[in-house]
Motif scaffolding. Structure first.
Motif, PDB file in Angstrom:
ATOM      1  N   LYS A  26      22.286 -10.633  -2.472  1.00  0.00           N
ATOM      2  CA  LYS A  26      20.987  -9.641  -2.216  1.00  0.00           C
ATOM      3  C   LYS A  26      21.048  -9.301  -0.871  1.00  0.00           C
ATOM      4  O   LYS A  26      20.751  -7.807  -0.783  1.00  0.00           O
ATOM      5  CB  LYS A  26      19.726 -10.426  -2.695  1.00  0.00           C
ATOM      6  N   GLU A  71      18.420 -11.193 -13.039  1.00  0.00           N
ATOM      7  CA  GLU A  71      17.493 -10.900 -11.712  1.00  0.00           C
ATOM      8  C   GLU A  71      17.794  -9.617 -10.794  1.00  0.00           C
ATOM      9  O   GLU A  71      17.138  -8.945 -10.291  1.00  0.00           O
ATOM     10  CB  GLU A  71      17.460 -12.205 -10.956  1.00  0.00           C
ATOM     11  N   GLU A  75      15.180  -6.019 -10.964  1.00  0.00           N
ATOM     12  CA  GLU A  75      14.480  -5.726  -9.713  1.00  0.00           C
ATOM     13  C   GLU A  75      15.236  -4.288  -9.257  1.00  0.00           C
ATOM     14  O   GLU A  75      16.144  -3.696  -9.920  1.00  0.00           O
ATOM     15  CB  GLU A  75      14.444  -6.883  -8.743  1.00  0.00           C
ATOM     16  N   ASP A  76      14.878  -3.895  -8.249  1.00  0.00           N
ATOM     17  CA  ASP A  76      15.435  -2.889  -7.473  1.00  0.00           C
ATOM     18  C   ASP A  76      16.773  -2.990  -6.888  1.00  0.00           C
ATOM     19  O   ASP A  76      17.283  -2.030  -6.204  1.00  0.00           O
ATOM     20  CB  ASP A  76      14.455  -2.235  -6.697  1.00  0.00           C
ATOM     21  N   TRP A  77      17.472  -3.900  -6.970  1.00  0.00           N
ATOM     22  CA  TRP A  77      18.690  -4.226  -6.168  1.00  0.00           C
ATOM     23  C   TRP A  77      19.743  -3.050  -6.504  1.00  0.00           C
ATOM     24  O   TRP A  77      20.408  -2.564  -5.571  1.00  0.00           O
ATOM     25  CB  TRP A  77      19.367  -5.588  -6.365  1.00  0.00           C
ATOM     26  N   ASP A  79      19.397   0.052  -7.846  1.00  0.00           N
ATOM     27  CA  ASP A  79      18.605   1.403  -7.587  1.00  0.00           C
ATOM     28  C   ASP A  79      19.496   2.268  -6.622  1.00  0.00           C
ATOM     29  O   ASP A  79      19.462   2.010  -5.552  1.00  0.00           O
ATOM     30  CB  ASP A  79      17.222   1.555  -7.249  1.00  0.00           C
ATOM     31  N   ARG A 105      19.849  -0.289 -12.639  1.00  0.00           N
ATOM     32  CA  ARG A 105      19.240  -1.350 -13.506  1.00  0.00           C
ATOM     33  C   ARG A 105      19.945  -1.288 -15.184  1.00  0.00           C
ATOM     34  O   ARG A 105      19.577  -1.625 -15.980  1.00  0.00           O
ATOM     35  CB  ARG A 105      17.716  -1.125 -13.684  1.00  0.00           C
TER      36      ARG A 105
END
Length: 738
Positions: A26, A71, A75-77, A79, A105
């Motif tokens: 992340k 996960e 989430e927006d990782w 995007d 996503r």
């Protein structure tokens, strides 16, 4: 212009520590996004860690990897950025080593590895199968919870490339670059412009240039933007992954990450004009002809997956174009200083230990280990000065600093975390004692000088009481058996004392925890079996266990100047001696005399035996060409037979060698069966939490979830990680196998 900014990573992952690995992933994505990158590449098997080994055989490992990927996807990782994640995946009844290409996503494609590394330190065929279908992809049914979470039922699985609206991207995984017919050749002819190579490549002396030559060669004549990402650090085993993530454009390196670092996350960026790739290809007549031929050959057409996104920008001046740079290479002596030091720091901070204890003899081997630990302390202080808060937090915890204080001086830090002990006998010289003390002072270690004669005498008295006989050294008229027995008593007593001190000295100094005992036998001594079993073969870990004596001597000369430990010059100049026999006016024990061969010879034997796979006969014929001008065939034959004799009778010692940093490709270390790492996060935070959640689901609210203590500091099940001890003086006995 088609401008694209890409990011590739060095990540210090830890096998089976999913929480840590996900955190690092992340952070790398955040840095890539903040810098404006539209592609982020991570290392091979980054979600699980590359070194899981037989844990890959467990279904839990694959399941946990999917949990982590979910996960990242919900989430927006992902995007606005194409991310390639490495993880194991089971398709049908087969387990594959895969890169998962994700964006916005969704999973665009799953690319299984087609050529597996299965030699040397690598055993991928033990855990994975190679994907065999080059002509098609299959629809892979996503696990139900993943499918529900991202509203996607299937994904293309197999060999192919992804065609975006403005460029074409593909994956090439580690070994696939280094094979005789690398895949990037046909991918380039098919129009792929951006290659993403996720790797788990370990450090080995003098190896980096081979790797860099492969990257440059992949795009020099056929064009392309080649991204390389690698693990960096000790992820739980003998290997140190040496990072050096880079970006290469048309044969030029335009971005390069560090090879040795204490950082957990390092992201390397490059801003590239993809029209330069197209221009090179269009200017090559041979490329045009081969690409046209491949397009017309239906059997060689590669599967294309369409992604309706743009990755490039048109002309703008927000980021400068990345220019070719000079590749950073280290000399072998610098590699010895940096690689094992970084490996030791990872091991120390993750094991829960409070420091290291080294039996320091004043000889070349143990002095090399001491210098490496000293350099580790220098690196830690330097990183703290540079603002690395993670290194600072680990150093404060390990050094047990009071509130508000932290290491600012490497010698002061060494005093807190590093014990050195000279364990002398009546056979020890004042020269070695003085060298050990001088080096300890330069490094800053907490140094002890102790005589163990009284303990040895007590054991000999006990033996005499039992048998009625007292053994004598050979120089005093004793037999070979007596001589060897007396040497081994000294060596093994040092092992016992080393571990006692490592366990209890922290308590004496009102510190919590325990210290790890460091070994100091080199690869040539192991090859010859020139060591006492359960002595220098039985420490907790050994940073020089696969480094040759020749390289260590070069390192000592270098370190005397560049690390500031001037006493190492005197250490290097002294002849190697075990000092386990009495010193007489007409006799001094010397290692090379005891072994019956030189250290330089041992390096030659080791490389012929392992790297060139020579048995006794072919080794002899090779050496006749190599040594024929200075030795007769009979002399060469005696040398070869002498080596194989002692290599064979001492081979059993290799099964109990201390786990050592892998730096040389002729290491004889035996590590074959239960292939799991030996360094764990004993709290297993991710896995134990999953267990607790399952229990809670079954029993309702009756079960309280387990709580972490001590701020999630890693702990060990017992007070020591590894095996047993190490001799303080020299290498012990050349022949004994007791």
């Amino acid at each position: 212009m088609r401008l694209i900014k890409v990011a590739t990573c060095n990540l210090n992952q830890w096998a089976m520590d999913f929480d840590l690995n996900l955190k690092n992933i992340k952070e790398s994505i955040s840095r890539a996004k903040d810098a404006g990158a539209v592609i982020r590449l991570g290392p091979e098997l980054e979600i699980t860690g590359y070194g899981c080994e037989d844990h890959f055989l467990e279904l839990d490992t694959v399941s946990h990897a999917w949990d982590c990927l979910k996960e990242l996807l919900v989430e927006d990782w992902t995007d606005g950025i194409l991310c390639s994640f490495g993880m194991p995946i089971i398709n049908g009844s087969v387990r594959y080593n895969c890169q998962v290409l994700c964006m916005n996503r969704k999973i665009i494609m799953i690319r299984p590895k087609m050529l597996l590394a299965n030699d040397g330190n690598y055993r991928e065929l033990r855990w994975f199968a190679a994907w065999q279908k080059k002509d098609s992809t299959v629809d892979f049914q996503l696990p139900p919870d993943i499918a529900d979470a991202i509203s996607q039922m299937t994904v293309p699985f197999g060999y192919g490339y992804v065609k975006f609206l403005d460029t074409v991207v593909s994956a090439e995984i580690c070994e696939e670059l280094f094979c005789p017919e690398p895949l990037h050749i046909e991918l380039a002819l098919a129009g792929v412009e951006v290659f993403m190579n996720a790797s788990g490549s370990h450090h080995q002396l003098r190896k980096l240039d081979t790797r860099m030559d492969a990257f440059k060669g992949a795009t020099r004549t056929r064009g392309g933007l080649y991204m390389y990402s690698n693990q960096q650090g000790c992820d739980g085993g003998r290997l140190y992954y040496d990072g050096c993530s880079c970006v290469v454009v048309n044969g030029d390196v335009v971005a390069q990450g560090s090879q040795f670092s204490l950082k957990d996350v390092e992201v390397v960026f490059a801003h590239v004009d993809l029209d330069a790739v197209a221009s090179l290809r269009l200017s090559s007549s041979s490329f045009q002809q081969q690409a046209s031929k491949q397009m017309e050959n239906k059997e060689k057409q590669i599967k294309c997956i369409v992604a309706p996104y743009k990755l490039c920008r048109s002309f703008h001046l927000e980021y400068p174009i990345s220019c070719p740079l000079k590749i950073k290479y280290y000399e072998p002596e610098e590699e010895i200083a940096l690689g094992p030091a970084c490996w030791l720091w990872d091991y120390l901070r993750r094991s829960g230990a409070s420091g290291f204890l080294l039996p320091l003899s004043g000889g070349a081997d143990s002095s090399s280990v001491a210098a490496i630990v000293g350099n580790m302390c220098q690196l830690v202080v330097r990183e703290i000065h540079n603002g690395d808060e993670k290194v600072k937090a680990d150093a404060i915890r390990i050094g047990q600093y009071p509130d508000g204080t932290f290491p600012t001086d490497s010698k002061e830090f060494a005093k807190r975390i590093f014990y050195t002990v000279f364990m002398g006998t009546e056979n020890s010289s004042e020269a070695t004692r003085s060298r050990a003390k001088g080096l300890a002072n330069e490094i800053g270690s907490w140094h002890l000088d102790v005589s163990i004669d009284s303990v040895i005498s007590a054991l000999l008295t006990l033996f005499q009481t039992l048998t009625g006989k007292r053994p004598r050294y050979k120089v005093d008229g004793g037999s070979n058996a007596e001589n060897l027995g007396l040497q081994n008593i000294q060596a093994r007593i040092r092992m016992v004392l080393s571990f006692m001190l490592a366990s209890l000295l922290p308590w004496v100094h009102s510190k919590s925890g325990f210290y790890l005992v460091l070994g100091s036998s080199n690869v040539d001594e192991a090859l010859r079996g020139y060591l006492t079993k359960y002595d220098c073969s039985s420490a907790d870990i050994n940073p020089i266990g696969s480094i040759s004596k020749t390289d260590l001597r070069t390192f000592l000369r270098w370190a005397a100047v560049h690390l500031g430990y001037s006493s190492l010059a005197e250490v290097e100049a002294a002849p190697p001696t075990a000092e386990l026999e009495p010193i007489r006016s007409d006799y001094t024990q010397l290692d090379e005399v005891d072994m019956g061969m030189t250290y330089d010879d041992l390096s030659v034997y080791g490389r012929l035996r392992k790297i060139y796979r020579r048995g006794p006969v072919s080794m002899f014929t090779d050496l006749c060409f190599k040594w024929g001008s200075i030795l007769t065939p009979s002399e060469i034959a005696e040398k070869v037979k002498f080596f194989f004799k002692y290599y064979s009778i001492n081979r059993h010692k290799m099964t109990v060698l201390t786990p050592s940093y892998h730096a040389e490709s002729y290491s004889p270390e035996d590590n074959r069966f239960d292939l799991r790492q030996f360094l764990y996060n004993s709290k297993w935070p991710f896995q134990f939490r999953k267990i607790d959640e399952l229990v809670k689901d079954i029993n309702g609210d009756k079960v309280l979830l387990a709580k972490s203590d001590d701020n999630d500091k890693p702990e060990l099940v017992s007070d020591h990680v590894g095996g047993m001890g190490v001799a303080a003086v020299g290498s012990g006995n050349p022949n004994v196998g007791l």
